[in-house]
Design an enzyme around this catalytic site. Structure first.
Site, PDB file in Angstrom:
ATOM      1  N   ASP A 110      -2.200  -0.729   6.492  1.00 48.25           N
ATOM      2  CA  ASP A 110      -3.162  -1.122   5.454  1.00 48.25           C
ATOM      3  C   ASP A 110      -2.683  -2.359   4.705  1.00 48.25           C
ATOM      4  OD1 ASP A 110      -4.756   0.933   6.192  1.00 48.25           O
ATOM      5  OD2 ASP A 110      -4.377   2.188   4.441  1.00 48.25           O
ATOM      6  N   HIS A 146      -4.770   3.684   7.449  1.00 48.21           N
ATOM      7  CA  HIS A 146      -4.213   4.849   6.769  1.00 48.21           C
ATOM      8  C   HIS A 146      -2.737   5.065   7.090  1.00 48.21           C
ATOM      9  CE1 HIS A 146      -7.947   5.836   4.912  1.00 48.21           C
ATOM     10  NE2 HIS A 146      -8.566   5.998   6.064  1.00 48.21           N
ATOM     11  N   ASP A 205       0.862  -1.182   0.000  1.00 49.79           N
ATOM     12  CA  ASP A 205       0.000   0.000   0.000  1.00 49.79           C
ATOM     13  C   ASP A 205       0.897   1.229   0.000  1.00 49.79           C
ATOM     14  OD1 ASP A 205      -2.804   1.136   0.336  1.00 49.79           O
ATOM     15  OD2 ASP A 205      -1.757   2.096   1.989  1.00 49.79           O
ATOM     16  N   GLU A 258       0.974   5.658   0.715  1.00 49.16           N
ATOM     17  CA  GLU A 258       0.356   6.909   1.140  1.00 49.16           C
ATOM     18  C   GLU A 258       0.922   8.011   0.254  1.00 49.16           C
ATOM     19  OE1 GLU A 258      -2.081   7.132   3.201  1.00 49.16           O
ATOM     20  OE2 GLU A 258      -2.005   5.042   3.855  1.00 49.16           O
TER      21      GLU A 258
END
Length: 718
Positions: free
Chosen positions: A678, A673, A532, A534
């Site tokens: 995640d 998050h 994942d 960000e």
């Protein structure tokens, strides 16, 4: 929202049927009348239709809407509700610990849901009982496995165990630290692991060298040698020199074939360079000494002449003196270098700093009678020391500090300092310490040769000095040692939650079928990297950048929490406040972190030879694709999306967010998050989806990809 086409068709059907019924009725009436009657009827109805046709159409529309609404209620009650009940039942079948099935729709569904939940509870109870019996039966095996894991973890060498394909199935922390050390580039991103469960050892040691060593070992097995092994030395791409010992893993039966092999790895780069430097110095000494000895011999021959005058005699004698002095200087320099190299190769052992301080305090108390306080000791610090000589040096210095003082108030302190450790022996005063304390021999230490405090410091490749500090109470001083940290401690602690048992998996001894394409292989046989990101925003083409990458690996159906990738990335741009409220990453946290040009190749290496998995992964892949040209990291491996897979398993679910899917499957989401949080949640969801996909006949990677392409969500573009 995923629209149900069958529901839409069912809602439209009553209105269409009503319109068709009216049309057929009118056509039948007209067909039954003769021409004159039909003409008269048409003349009669034409004004009525012209004035009230809209009212008739509205009345038909109301009837059609009412019928559609009734059909929708019936569909939700008697079609969608049982379908959701069936989806929940499939989850319970694959995972008895999943949440209970919720009763929706008709009252009969409530009784059915209660029955399903009752069966699931009974099945869960039976499974727990079976698990208890299996655990009791396998406790001895688990104990032996844990003993092996503990033994490997405590070995002083780097150990890696592989199957015949070269896939790693066991390694210890020292092997991980060694591979991190030989792969680290200055300023590079952290986390680019060379080894990991299911990864190939050929990234560390060339496949041809291992194959050659295995051939030699197999020949020794055929000859019946009791402990066949092979040794060789190889260079790594980073320039390090590795000494490798290879031994087979096989059954106890005589002549049994190997099922894998064990590698013992040693980084001998420094040792080799020191020996090479000494060899060069010896060669230089030999060459220069040969010329010097020739000059001395020639001068001595000339001195043998009886008629040599005084000036010539003095000149030849000066030549002899100069050559002898030069030869002596070269020998002295070489002896100093050899002594330094010997000290640097002195065997040091890893020791917990707190244990060293406690042992030194006890030794000082036994020899001087003085109590030693330990107010400031870093309890998590591991040192690489010769504890015997170091404790002896501390005791010697404590006696020096106590000379002429009734109560020196001794203290031992230990703290980390720029990649090393400071070990302080503090005491009151200090001005009266006699000069030469560093070079004064310590009797009885050193195995026949008296060592000094300076010798002990040089053994550790460090230094020792005396510091003075004036406090409000009284002046104090401290002998300070600069000591090396243990090799495994330089990189800092591993990922939280790491445990030693996750470092091995004996199921990987079964060699995989490398001759088939990955699309034809079962999902359970593949390795996955669940990741994942960000980002600063939602528009990669508009300048938004990645600020964090998190990933975990799944090997042999197990989530390896000990092998995670967690890297902050400096985006070289501002981070909007709206995004900070979601992911909590502020500009100060990414300032000075690796750029995407450094972090993405490291992540590419981490994810090599695996299938990529993510939730709504098209969004993350868009960011990666846009950076391919700039970073050279091309992610061309297969990709699976838990969003698409969940929509296949639960087509009637109201939501397909990561939280909603996790709630349906009984997965607890932590660290939402954050990239790694995640990724870990997505990995657990993916593992829960695999048995549900199997129930629908989706077993291979190719079948999962094909089914994903047919999902409604696959049509969304980023």
């Amino acid at each position: 929202m995923n629209f149900d086409r069958s529901l839409i068709a069912a809602m439209l059907a009553p209105g269409l049927a009503l319109a068709l019924w009216l049309a057929l009725g009118a056509a039948g009436v007209y067909a039954a009348l003769d021409t004159s009657a039909a003409t008269a009827l048409s003349a009669l109805l034409a004004p009525l239709v012209e004035t009230h046709g809209m009212l008739l159409g509205f009345w038909w529309l109301v009837a059609a809407a009412g019928a559609a609404w009734a059909v929708r209620l019936l569909h939700m009650r008697y079609v969608a509700a049982p379908a959701r009940l069936a989806e929940g039942a499939r989850v319970l079948v694959s995972d008895a610990s999943a949440p209970p099935v919720a009763a929706v729709g008709a009252s009969a569904n409530g009784a059915l849901a209660d029955a399903l939940n009752g069966l699931a509870l009974e099945r869960r109870t039976l499974r727990q009982e079976m698990a208890r019996l299996v655990e009791d039966a396998s406790r001895a095996v688990a104990h032996q496995r844990d003993q092996l894991g503990a033994l490997v973890a405590e070995l002083q060498q780097s150990v890696v165990v592989c199957n015949l394909d070269g896939r790693i199935l066991l390694y210890n922390a020292r092997a991980r630290a060694l591979c991190r050390r030989i792969s680290r580039a200055p300023g590079g991103a952290a986390g680019a692991e060379l080894i990991g469960l299911g990864r190939s050892i050929h990234k560390v040691v060339d496949a041809a060298l291992i194959a050659h060593a295995r051939d030699g070992v197999e020949r020794r097995i055929v000859r019946g040698e009791p402990a066949p092994s092979a040794r060789f030395v190889t260079h790594t791409p980073s320039g390090h020199l590795l000494r490798v010992s290879l031994a087979p893993v096989r059954e106890a039966a005589e002549g049994a074939p190997a099922t894998g092999f064990v590698l013992l790895l040693d980084d001998i780069t420094d040792e080799y360079e020191a020996e090479a430097r000494t060899d060069r110095q010896w060669l230089a000494l030999t060459e220069t000494s040969r010329a010097g000895l020739a000059s001395i011999q020639a001068a001595l021959d000339m001195l043998d002449y009886p008629d040599l005058d005084g000036a010539d005699r003095d000149r030849f004698q000066q030549v002899v003196r100069e050559e002898v002095a030069a030869l002596g200087a070269r020998i002295t320099a070489l002896a100093i270098e050899a002594s330094t190299a010997l000290k640097s190769r002195w065997p040091l052992q890893e020791m917990l700093g707190a244990d060293l301080v406690a042992a030194a305090a006890q030794r000082i108390h036994d020899e001087t009678g003085q109590a030693v306080a330990t107010p400031d000791v870093d309890t998590g610090l591991w040192l690489s020391v010769d504890s015997f000589s170091l404790i002896a040096a501390l005791s010697f210095l404590a006696r020096r500090a106590a000379e002429g003082r009734a109560a020196p108030s001794l203290e031992l302190r230990l703290a980390r300092a720029d990649g090393h450790a400071h070990l302080d022996l503090a005491f009151a005063g200090g001005a009266a310490i006699a000069a030469g304390w560093q070079a004064c021999p310590m009797d009885g230490i050193g195995g026949g040769a008296s060592l000094s405090v300076r010798d002990v410091a040089e053994r550790h490749g460090g230094e020792v000095w005396l510091e003075h500090k004036r406090t409000a109470e009284a002046p104090r001083a401290a002998f300070r040692f600069l000591l090396p940290l243990a090799a495994g401690g330089v990189d800092g602690p591993s990922h939280p939650g790491e445990s030693r048992p996750e470092f091995y998996d004996f199921d990987l001894f079964a060699a995989s079928d490398a001759h088939h394409e990955r699309d034809d292989r079962p999902l359970e046989d593949l390795s996955f990297t669940v990741f994942d990101t960000e980002t600063t925003g939602l528009d990669p083409a508009g300048g938004d950048e990645i600020i964090q990458i998190g990933a975990a690996r799944i090997v042999n159906g197990k989530l390896l929490r000990a092998e995670c990738f967690d890297q902050l990335v400096d985006p070289r741009r501002s981070i909007p406040e709206a995004g900070i409220a979601i992911h909590g990453i502020r500009p100060a946290m990414v300032r000075g972190q690796p750029t995407i040009g450094e972090a993405l190749p490291a992540f590419h290496a981490f994810a090599s030879d695996t299938v990529l998995v993510g939730h709504n992964v098209a969004f993350d892949l868009r960011f990666l694709k846009l950076k391919e040209a700039a970073t050279g990291a091309i992610f061309d491996q297969p990709v699976l999306d838990t969003l698409l897979l969940a929509s296949i398993v639960h087509p009637h679910a109201d939501a397909q967010s990561l939280e909603a899917i996790a709630a349906r499957l009984g997965v607890t989401v932590c660290g939402r998050h954050t990239a790694l949080g995640d990724a870990l949640a997505c990995a657990e969801v993916f593992l829960k989806l695999l048995p549900l996909l199997r129930q629908q006949g989706i077993r291979t990677l190719g079948e999962a990809r094909a089914a994903s392409e047919d999902s409604y969500y696959a049509r969304l573009k980023y």
